[in-house]
Write an enzyme that holds these catalytic residues in place. Structure first.
Site, PDB file in Angstrom:
ATOM      1  N   HIS A 196      -1.470  -6.629  10.638  1.00 40.04           N
ATOM      2  CA  HIS A 196      -1.495  -5.645   9.993  1.00 40.04           C
ATOM      3  C   HIS A 196      -1.882  -5.905   8.338  1.00 40.04           C
ATOM      4  O   HIS A 196      -3.087  -5.428   8.032  1.00 40.04           O
ATOM      5  CB  HIS A 196      -0.040  -4.627   9.309  1.00 40.04           C
ATOM      6  CG  HIS A 196       0.060  -3.564   8.881  1.00 40.04           C
ATOM      7  ND1 HIS A 196      -0.122  -2.343   9.456  1.00 40.04           N
ATOM      8  CD2 HIS A 196      -0.131  -3.330   7.564  1.00 40.04           C
ATOM      9  CE1 HIS A 196      -0.345  -1.256   8.440  1.00 40.04           C
ATOM     10  NE2 HIS A 196      -0.281  -1.949   7.318  1.00 40.04           N
ATOM     11  N   GLU A 197      -1.537  -6.641   7.702  1.00 39.20           N
ATOM     12  CA  GLU A 197      -1.832  -7.114   6.401  1.00 39.20           C
ATOM     13  C   GLU A 197      -3.446  -7.762   6.659  1.00 39.20           C
ATOM     14  O   GLU A 197      -4.225  -7.593   5.667  1.00 39.20           O
ATOM     15  CB  GLU A 197      -0.988  -8.116   5.771  1.00 39.20           C
ATOM     16  CG  GLU A 197       0.421  -7.493   5.479  1.00 39.20           C
ATOM     17  CD  GLU A 197       0.236  -6.141   4.936  1.00 39.20           C
ATOM     18  OE1 GLU A 197      -0.654  -5.608   3.978  1.00 39.20           O
ATOM     19  OE2 GLU A 197       1.400  -5.242   5.201  1.00 39.20           O
TER      20      GLU A 197
ATOM     21  N   HIS B  71      -6.065  -4.993   6.403  1.00 40.45           N
ATOM     22  CA  HIS B  71      -6.180  -4.632   4.991  1.00 40.45           C
ATOM     23  C   HIS B  71      -7.097  -5.841   4.241  1.00 40.45           C
ATOM     24  O   HIS B  71      -8.092  -5.439   3.674  1.00 40.45           O
ATOM     25  CB  HIS B  71      -4.756  -4.580   4.186  1.00 40.45           C
ATOM     26  CG  HIS B  71      -3.909  -3.390   4.482  1.00 40.45           C
ATOM     27  ND1 HIS B  71      -4.486  -2.050   4.250  1.00 40.45           N
ATOM     28  CD2 HIS B  71      -2.708  -3.257   4.946  1.00 40.45           C
ATOM     29  CE1 HIS B  71      -3.565  -1.338   4.574  1.00 40.45           C
ATOM     30  NE2 HIS B  71      -2.588  -1.989   5.205  1.00 40.45           N
TER      31      HIS B  71
ATOM     32  N   GLU C 277      -5.582   2.115   5.398  1.00 39.37           N
ATOM     33  CA  GLU C 277      -4.493   1.768   6.635  1.00 39.37           C
ATOM     34  C   GLU C 277      -5.187   2.180   7.929  1.00 39.37           C
ATOM     35  O   GLU C 277      -4.546   1.477   9.253  1.00 39.37           O
ATOM     36  CB  GLU C 277      -3.424   3.035   6.275  1.00 39.37           C
ATOM     37  CG  GLU C 277      -2.361   2.939   7.225  1.00 39.37           C
ATOM     38  CD  GLU C 277      -1.349   1.675   6.429  1.00 39.37           C
ATOM     39  OE1 GLU C 277      -1.726   1.085   5.474  1.00 39.37           O
ATOM     40  OE2 GLU C 277      -0.399   1.118   7.146  1.00 39.37           O
TER      41      GLU C 277
HETATM   42 ZN    ZN Z   1      -0.775  -0.897   5.418  1.00 38.35          ZN
END
Ligand code: ZN
Length: 490
Positions: free
Chosen positions: A255-256, A259, A285
């Site tokens: 997830h990170e 980003h 996101e």
């Molecule tokens: Zn996030």
């Protein structure tokens, strides 16, 4: 020097100072000695005062009036500087300082109240925060609904009405799908062994690299709550571990990385300019979600991950790739948003979106918040929180004044759904690559279509230029329906 040059040079220095402030924040969450906190608060406050003075400097107003953009990038840079300047100058300095002071204190009080499960101890502070944020929104709203003014900080152009319409369209499909899944006979078995932390961290670094994270311009550390910070040549991520649940670490990391890879992919020509960052919280996101869910939790990729996990941990009692995919994609109602599956997650957000709008409009009092939360949660999830830390005290956002932030999480899911449909349309052999642990066809498409542009365009334009279609919740719903119908043999 032209006004445009002056403006660009001044803004570059302001952004560089903002990056320094961000790095102090990273340090605070990762390696700062515990005893340093009071001094760090003073250092941050001093830097914040410098930044506020620069963002409201009267020179900016003069340069903005005279600047003539010579390219699309300069037009976008002017748009971003004007937005920041107008907003910053409308908020009285005294109010801005008061918000900074109260929210920094509120965060500590919230953490204590959550640990003690004592909502009453936090209620007066939350009332104070809401009052200040309403005052701030009133200063910048110019006749628009206050909540729309709050959304501007995170998702420029979004309105409460447009988000409410999108969520209303999303909700029935999500509810029907989760009811079908929960009614299915077999739930996937739980993991029954433990997974050593050092092996988890080593494999999670491999996963970060597999998703294109550039460690020459980044690093991975441990933190209580995973996050990504920085831009351009220095974009760092954090992760966490749980020896009983390796997926917490692996999917927090992926997830990170979504980003961070976005920030790392932005056109170097935009470095330290107002368009050298992701286009909005929702667009950001969308990148973390598509990396984590549509790619990282796809049965094709989890098949590869199973092999890697067996290599790293030995046999951990999961018979086959299909069972493993069902474990990774387990659907179950639970109290905590950050632990929710892809379907329930959006229901968590809709609850917060409705309650925070009611808090801002005054339709819901702070005293009535715990009851309203628990009633709504029970109606949506079929479970009733037994303490505030399972309910309205679980998230940090409201304590630090982040009203209007929550809906960007679900907006990111909707954007990710749109991008995933376009990606599948353009890249035909995606699953064959994912089954080899190869994310390059997908990440290259995202870099080219979306990531490299930073904030050149508005959030909705950014998504629509990448997909060639209008933003809609429909692709997310079809993706979820198709994926979970197959996994749960519905
Ligand atoms: Zn996030």
């Amino acid at each position: 020097m032209s006004a445009m040059d002056d403006l660009a040079a001044f803004t570059r220095e302001t952004i560089a100072l903002g990056e320094v402030m961000g790095r102090l924040g990273w340090d605070q969450e990762t390696v700062m000695p515990r005893g340093a906190a009071p001094q760090r608060a003073e250092e941050m406050a001093a830097l914040e005062a410098v930044l506020h003075a620069r963002k409201t400097d009267p020179c900016l107003g003069e340069w903005l009036a005279a600047a003539e953009p010579a390219s699309d990038a300069e037009t976008a840079i002017l748009r971003e500087i004007r937005r920041s300047y107008e907003r910053a100058t409308k908020v009285p300095a005294k109010l801005a300082a008061e918000i900074a002071r109260v929210t920094s204190r509120a965060q500590g009080l919230w953490a204590e109240a959550r640990a003690a499960d004592d909502f009453a101890a936090f209620a007066p502070t939350l009332e104070e925060v809401i009052g200040l944020k309403v005052e701030e929104a009133s200063a910048v709203a110019e006749g628009r609904p206050l909540y729309d003014a709050m959304l501007d900080d995170f998702e420029p152009g979004a309105t409460a009405a447009s988000l409410a319409a999108m969520f209303d369209a999303l909700r029935p499909g999500l509810v029907a799908l989760k009811d079908r899944i929960l009614g299915a006979e077999e739930a996937p078995p739980p993991l029954s062994t433990t997974f050593p932390e050092d092996v988890q961290l080593a494999l999670s670094t491999d996963l970060a690299c597999a998703f294109g994270y550039d460690l020459a311009h980044g690093r991975i550390d441990k933190a209580v709550h995973p996050f990504s910070s920085g831009s351009g040549l220095d974009v760092r991520i954090t992760t966490r571990t749980d020896e009983a649940d390796p997926f917490n670490c692996f999917y927090s990391t992926i997830h990170e990385v979504g980003h961070a890879a976005y920030e790392q992919a932005i056109d170097p020509a935009y470095l330290l300019t107002p368009i050298g960052r992701g286009a909005s919280m929702g667009v950001h996101e969308s990148q973390s979600r598509i990396y984590e869910n549509q790619l990282g939790r796809s049965p094709a990729f989890t098949g590869w991950l199973l092999g890697r996990m067996r290599g790293a941990f030995g046999d951990f009692g999961v018979a086959d790739a299909e069972t493993f995919a069902r474990i990774v994609n387990r659907v179950a109602p639970g109290f905590i948003r950050t632990e929710a599956d892809e379907i329930h997650y959006n229901l968590h957000i809709m609850l917060r979106f409705d309650l925070e709008r009611a808090l801002v409009s005054g339709d819901l009092s702070v005293a009535d918040l715990p009851g309203a939360w628990d009633d709504r949660f029970e109606a949506d999830f079929g479970l009733r929180p037994s303490r505030p830390s399972e309910g309205c005290l679980q998230d940090v956002h409201w304590s630090v004044g982040l009203f209007g932030y929550f809906p960007t999480y679900s907006l990111g899911n909707v954007y990710a759904g749109c991008l995933h449909a376009a990606l599948r349309r353009d890249v035909s052999d995606l699953d064959a690559a994912l089954a080899q642990g190869d994310t390059a066809p997908a990440t290259a498409w995202l870099r080219e279509k979306l990531q490299r542009h930073g904030s050149l365009r508005t959030p909705v334009e950014t998504i629509e230029m990448a997909t060639g279609a209008a933003v809609s919740e429909a692709p997310l719903l079809s993706y979820l329906d198709e994926k979970f119908s197959a996994l749960y043999r519905l």
